[in-house]
Write a protein that holds these residues in place. Structure first.
Motif, PDB file in Angstrom:
ATOM      1  N   PRO A 108       0.848  -1.207   0.000  1.00 35.09           N
ATOM      2  CA  PRO A 108       0.000   0.000   0.000  1.00 35.09           C
ATOM      3  C   PRO A 108       0.877   1.248   0.000  1.00 35.09           C
ATOM      4  O   PRO A 108       1.895   1.307   0.709  1.00 35.09           O
ATOM      5  N   PRO A 109       0.524   2.261  -0.794  1.00 34.60           N
ATOM      6  CA  PRO A 109       1.339   3.486  -0.888  1.00 34.60           C
ATOM      7  C   PRO A 109       1.666   4.148   0.445  1.00 34.60           C
ATOM      8  O   PRO A 109       2.769   4.682   0.601  1.00 34.60           O
ATOM      9  N   PRO A 110       0.755   4.117   1.472  1.00 36.11           N
ATOM     10  CA  PRO A 110       1.109   4.804   2.726  1.00 36.11           C
ATOM     11  C   PRO A 110       2.111   4.044   3.601  1.00 36.11           C
ATOM     12  O   PRO A 110       2.636   4.605   4.577  1.00 36.11           O
ATOM     13  N   SER A 111       2.387   2.762   3.271  1.00 30.62           N
ATOM     14  CA  SER A 111       3.290   1.969   4.106  1.00 30.62           C
ATOM     15  C   SER A 111       4.674   2.598   4.151  1.00 30.62           C
ATOM     16  O   SER A 111       5.128   3.246   3.195  1.00 30.62           O
ATOM     17  N   LEU A 112       5.385   2.416   5.262  1.00 30.46           N
ATOM     18  CA  LEU A 112       6.741   2.925   5.394  1.00 30.46           C
ATOM     19  C   LEU A 112       7.732   1.937   4.788  1.00 30.46           C
ATOM     20  O   LEU A 112       7.584   0.716   4.939  1.00 30.46           O
ATOM     21  N   VAL A 113       8.751   2.458   4.131  1.00 26.89           N
ATOM     22  CA  VAL A 113       9.746   1.578   3.535  1.00 26.89           C
ATOM     23  C   VAL A 113      10.512   0.808   4.612  1.00 26.89           C
ATOM     24  O   VAL A 113      10.991  -0.312   4.360  1.00 26.89           O
ATOM     25  N   SER A 114      10.592   1.351   5.811  1.00 33.51           N
ATOM     26  CA  SER A 114      11.317   0.665   6.886  1.00 33.51           C
ATOM     27  C   SER A 114      10.629  -0.632   7.305  1.00 33.51           C
ATOM     28  O   SER A 114      11.260  -1.501   7.918  1.00 33.51           O
ATOM     29  N   SER A 115       9.341  -0.776   6.934  1.00 30.56           N
ATOM     30  CA  SER A 115       8.603  -1.980   7.323  1.00 30.56           C
ATOM     31  C   SER A 115       8.763  -3.122   6.323  1.00 30.56           C
ATOM     32  O   SER A 115       8.308  -4.239   6.583  1.00 30.56           O
ATOM     33  N   ILE A 116       9.392  -2.859   5.175  1.00 30.83           N
ATOM     34  CA  ILE A 116       9.508  -3.898   4.134  1.00 30.83           C
ATOM     35  C   ILE A 116      10.957  -4.074   3.676  1.00 30.83           C
ATOM     36  O   ILE A 116      11.222  -4.472   2.559  1.00 30.83           O
ATOM     37  N   LEU A 117      11.879  -3.783   4.542  1.00 37.63           N
ATOM     38  CA  LEU A 117      13.300  -3.861   4.190  1.00 37.63           C
ATOM     39  C   LEU A 117      13.756  -5.286   3.937  1.00 37.63           C
ATOM     40  O   LEU A 117      13.340  -6.227   4.623  1.00 37.63           O
ATOM     41  N   ASP A 118      14.651  -5.437   2.969  1.00 31.00           N
ATOM     42  CA  ASP A 118      15.409  -6.676   2.798  1.00 31.00           C
ATOM     43  C   ASP A 118      16.795  -6.411   3.372  1.00 31.00           C
ATOM     44  O   ASP A 118      17.608  -5.710   2.777  1.00 31.00           O
ATOM     45  N   SER A 119      17.048  -6.956   4.534  1.00 27.95           N
ATOM     46  CA  SER A 119      18.335  -6.718   5.200  1.00 27.95           C
ATOM     47  C   SER A 119      19.151  -8.002   5.337  1.00 27.95           C
ATOM     48  O   SER A 119      20.144  -8.035   6.059  1.00 27.95           O
ATOM     49  N   ASP A 120      18.726  -9.055   4.621  1.00 25.67           N
ATOM     50  CA  ASP A 120      19.412 -10.342   4.742  1.00 25.67           C
ATOM     51  C   ASP A 120      20.745 -10.371   4.005  1.00 25.67           C
ATOM     52  O   ASP A 120      21.718 -10.963   4.483  1.00 25.67           O
ATOM     53  N   LEU A 121      20.800  -9.761   2.811  1.00 27.03           N
ATOM     54  CA  LEU A 121      22.020  -9.805   2.012  1.00 27.03           C
ATOM     55  C   LEU A 121      23.072  -8.855   2.567  1.00 27.03           C
ATOM     56  O   LEU A 121      22.767  -7.702   2.897  1.00 27.03           O
ATOM     57  N   GLN A 122      24.287  -9.342   2.664  1.00 29.64           N
ATOM     58  CA  GLN A 122      25.387  -8.500   3.113  1.00 29.64           C
ATOM     59  C   GLN A 122      25.763  -7.525   2.003  1.00 29.64           C
ATOM     60  O   GLN A 122      25.884  -7.912   0.842  1.00 29.64           O
ATOM     61  N   PRO A 123      25.930  -6.234   2.305  1.00 32.53           N
ATOM     62  CA  PRO A 123      26.359  -5.281   1.280  1.00 32.53           C
ATOM     63  C   PRO A 123      27.807  -5.527   0.881  1.00 32.53           C
ATOM     64  O   PRO A 123      28.549  -6.252   1.552  1.00 32.53           O
ATOM     65  N   LEU A 124      28.215  -4.906  -0.189  1.00 37.18           N
ATOM     66  CA  LEU A 124      29.588  -5.041  -0.679  1.00 37.18           C
ATOM     67  C   LEU A 124      30.530  -4.141   0.108  1.00 37.18           C
ATOM     68  O   LEU A 124      30.188  -3.016   0.463  1.00 37.18           O
ATOM     69  N   PRO A 128      24.375  -2.471  -2.820  1.00 37.28           N
ATOM     70  CA  PRO A 128      24.906  -1.375  -2.012  1.00 37.28           C
ATOM     71  C   PRO A 128      26.367  -1.594  -1.643  1.00 37.28           C
ATOM     72  O   PRO A 128      26.825  -2.726  -1.489  1.00 37.28           O
ATOM     73  N   VAL A 129      27.095  -0.493  -1.503  1.00 30.66           N
ATOM     74  CA  VAL A 129      28.482  -0.526  -1.036  1.00 30.66           C
ATOM     75  C   VAL A 129      28.515   0.233   0.291  1.00 30.66           C
ATOM     76  O   VAL A 129      28.140   1.407   0.353  1.00 30.66           O
ATOM     77  N   VAL A 130      28.946  -0.457   1.345  1.00 37.86           N
ATOM     78  CA  VAL A 130      28.876   0.089   2.711  1.00 37.86           C
ATOM     79  C   VAL A 130      30.252   0.036   3.355  1.00 37.86           C
ATOM     80  O   VAL A 130      30.984  -0.954   3.202  1.00 37.86           O
ATOM     81  N   ASP A 131      30.638   1.102   4.083  1.00 38.16           N
ATOM     82  CA  ASP A 131      31.954   1.136   4.714  1.00 38.16           C
ATOM     83  C   ASP A 131      31.937   0.473   6.091  1.00 38.16           C
ATOM     84  O   ASP A 131      30.908  -0.033   6.551  1.00 38.16           O
ATOM     85  N   GLU A 132      33.082   0.484   6.759  1.00 37.87           N
ATOM     86  CA  GLU A 132      33.210  -0.190   8.057  1.00 37.87           C
ATOM     87  C   GLU A 132      32.294   0.411   9.113  1.00 37.87           C
ATOM     88  O   GLU A 132      31.865  -0.274  10.049  1.00 37.87           O
ATOM     89  N   ALA A 133      31.967   1.686   8.994  1.00 39.71           N
ATOM     90  CA  ALA A 133      31.100   2.344   9.971  1.00 39.71           C
ATOM     91  C   ALA A 133      29.624   2.096   9.690  1.00 39.71           C
ATOM     92  O   ALA A 133      28.763   2.562  10.442  1.00 39.71           O
ATOM     93  N   GLY A 134      29.319   1.363   8.604  1.00 39.06           N
ATOM     94  CA  GLY A 134      27.929   1.061   8.273  1.00 39.06           C
ATOM     95  C   GLY A 134      27.253   2.118   7.428  1.00 39.06           C
ATOM     96  O   GLY A 134      26.031   2.070   7.238  1.00 39.06           O
ATOM     97  N   ALA A 135      27.999   3.068   6.883  1.00 38.01           N
ATOM     98  CA  ALA A 135      27.420   4.113   6.045  1.00 38.01           C
ATOM     99  C   ALA A 135      27.385   3.661   4.587  1.00 38.01           C
ATOM    100  O   ALA A 135      28.318   3.017   4.098  1.00 38.01           O
ATOM    101  N   LEU A 136      26.310   3.993   3.890  1.00 36.61           N
ATOM    102  CA  LEU A 136      26.184   3.680   2.467  1.00 36.61           C
ATOM    103  C   LEU A 136      27.061   4.641   1.670  1.00 36.61           C
ATOM    104  O   LEU A 136      26.902   5.865   1.747  1.00 36.61           O
ATOM    105  N   LEU A 137      27.984   4.087   0.895  1.00 36.69           N
ATOM    106  CA  LEU A 137      28.879   4.903   0.073  1.00 36.69           C
ATOM    107  C   LEU A 137      28.351   5.089  -1.339  1.00 36.69           C
ATOM    108  O   LEU A 137      28.628   6.101  -1.987  1.00 36.69           O
ATOM    109  N   GLY A 138      27.617   4.115  -1.823  1.00 31.26           N
ATOM    110  CA  GLY A 138      27.119   4.158  -3.194  1.00 31.26           C
ATOM    111  C   GLY A 138      26.548   2.808  -3.571  1.00 31.26           C
ATOM    112  O   GLY A 138      26.270   1.966  -2.712  1.00 31.26           O
ATOM    113  N   ALA A 139      26.378   2.602  -4.886  1.00 27.93           N
ATOM    114  CA  ALA A 139      25.838   1.333  -5.383  1.00 27.93           C
ATOM    115  C   ALA A 139      26.561   0.948  -6.663  1.00 27.93           C
ATOM    116  O   ALA A 139      26.897   1.809  -7.487  1.00 27.93           O
TER     117      ALA A 139
END
Length: 427
Positions: free
Chosen positions: A347-363, A385-396
């Motif tokens: 549904p359009p009003p749903s929050l994206v935080s409720s449907i996250l795919d967090s299983d795959l490890q980022p690069l 996604p490409v993520v640094d040691e601090a957990g910040a998204l650097l790019g894709a």
């Protein structure tokens, strides 16, 4: 085309499909080859430059053209698939005759060539250019279209086609190819002379030139960028995808890099420097710094609105990345990814935080090319996604960037190397 049929303006032949007698497409028209003749005799149309599906350009003599009708060219079915090589006595219509300045012999007035028409001579399989469509007045530019009376005159009514022209312009050549994809226009530029390539690049707007540069071989990129004024070169680099711009900058001398970076917007220059700090064939070197980043409280409707951006490549539009503020790369903590197919099911009003795919490890930004390719193949990904040691998204990293670096360096010019005369079906 039968004798007595109407004349054909060459602009109508740009990109036209070429078929064999069985109705199978063998390629598309990319240019016409003519031979200028002495005196006032109209040029003879020798043949067509046809681009095969392999991107090889071959010469199709007019003696093997049986018809030009209904937006298509029909051949006898036998092609010589040797690579086309222009001879000194030959001229390319799109590449060399359009946009040039010629003179009306009756008045001495300079005019610009907008188009040319060809016709088949009666009772012969020979073709000639018979008329020239010209515009009076000053030549236009990339930002101002020329104004003035347009008229069609006989070939014999103009002079100046045999002279070398220094500032030919490219307005009408670009109009002829305006519907081409960036990759196809890049292929056209690659086959032009260095002088003509620079003229066409100068006439393109920054965004279009940026798209075309991304599709050109490295040598052509460096050549074109080097002929632009530094301020414009910096603007074009800003309009390119950050990873492609960083790759191009990395091929330039250090002092030239610094001059261009100093002319760019500070944020864009910072992205370039960050990308250039990584090894080229790593996730950090391949990534773009402009993926779709959303905060956890963004809605599905917000995400879909971002995905619809027509300026995004399909791979970048395939998913959004959810991060805590700040949401410019490098972001706050990376939380996960949402694929656009999942967005379509919620549904359009749903929050994206409720449907996250967090299983795959980022690069990791230091991941090498084989590891990245294995990741994409294992999980059927088109972006990651490409993520640094601090957990910040650097790019894709996107799949097209991976393929660009896995293919041979000259893959944009790779063709099937067939030199014998064969039918289109290979017989």
């Amino acid at each position: 085309m039968a004798a007595g049929a109407p004349r054909i303006f060459v602009s109508h032949l740009s990109g036209v499909a070429v078929f064999d007698p069985a109705g199978d497409q063998v390629g598309r028209v990319r240019d016409l080859v003519v031979m200028l003749r002495m005196g006032q005799r109209p040029p003879r149309l020798l043949g067509l430059v046809v681009e095969l599906a392999t991107r090889r350009r071959i010469f199709l003599p007019m003696t093997r053209v049986t018809a030009i009708q209904s937006g298509q060219v029909i051949t006898t079915g036998v092609l010589n698939v040797r690579r086309f090589e222009q001879r000194p006595t030959e001229r390319l219509v799109f590449g060399e005759l359009l946009d040039r300045r010629v003179t009306l012999t009756e008045t001495g007035e300079d005019v610009t060539v907008l188009d040319l028409s060809v016709h088949q001579l009666p009772a012969r399989r020979e073709w000639e250019i018979d008329r020239v469509f010209v515009r009076k007045g000053r030549k236009g530019s990339a930002f101002r279209r020329a104004k003035g009376e347009a008229l069609t005159v006989e070939w014999t009514a103009v002079t100046g086609f045999s002279l070398e022209e220094q500032g030919q312009g490219a307005e009408n050549l670009l109009a002829t190819f305006e519907q081409l994809r960036a990759a196809d226009l890049a292929n056209v530029l690659h086959h032009l002379s260095s002088k003509r390539r620079a003229e066409v690049a100068a006439a393109l707007d920054d965004d279009r030139l940026a798209d075309v540069l991304e599709e050109l071989p490295e040598d052509d990129q460096i050549e074109i960028l080097g002929k632009l004024k530094e301020e414009r070169a910096a603007d074009v680099l800003e309009a390119m995808d950050p990873d492609d711009a960083a790759d191009l900058l990395g091929e330039l001398p250090t002092d030239e890099q610094e001059r261009l970076l100093s002319l760019m917007q500070p944020g864009d220059a910072a992205d370039m420097r960050r990308l250039m700090s990584y090894e080229e064939r790593t996730a950090g070197g391949l990534m773009t710094t402009e993926p779709i980043v959303l905060r956890p409280d963004a809605s599905v409707a917000d995400a879909l609105a971002r995905v619809r951006n027509p300026d995004l490549s399909p791979a970048l539009a395939a998913q959004v990345y959810v991060c805590r503020p700040p949401d410019d790369t490098p972001t706050g903590k990376y939380l996960g990814t949402v694929h656009f197919q999942r967005l379509l099911r919620e549904p359009p009003p749903s929050l994206v935080s409720s449907i996250l795919d967090s299983d795959l490890q980022p690069l990791d930004p230091e991941a090498d090319l084989p590891a990245i390719a294995g990741f994409f193949a294992t999980y059927d990904m088109v972006a990651a996604p490409v993520v640094d040691e601090a957990g910040a998204l650097l790019g894709a990293v996107t799949v097209d960037d991976v393929l660009d670096h896995m293919l041979p360096e000259d893959w944009r010019e790779t063709e099937f190397h067939l030199d014998e005369e064969v039918a289109p079906d290979g017989s």
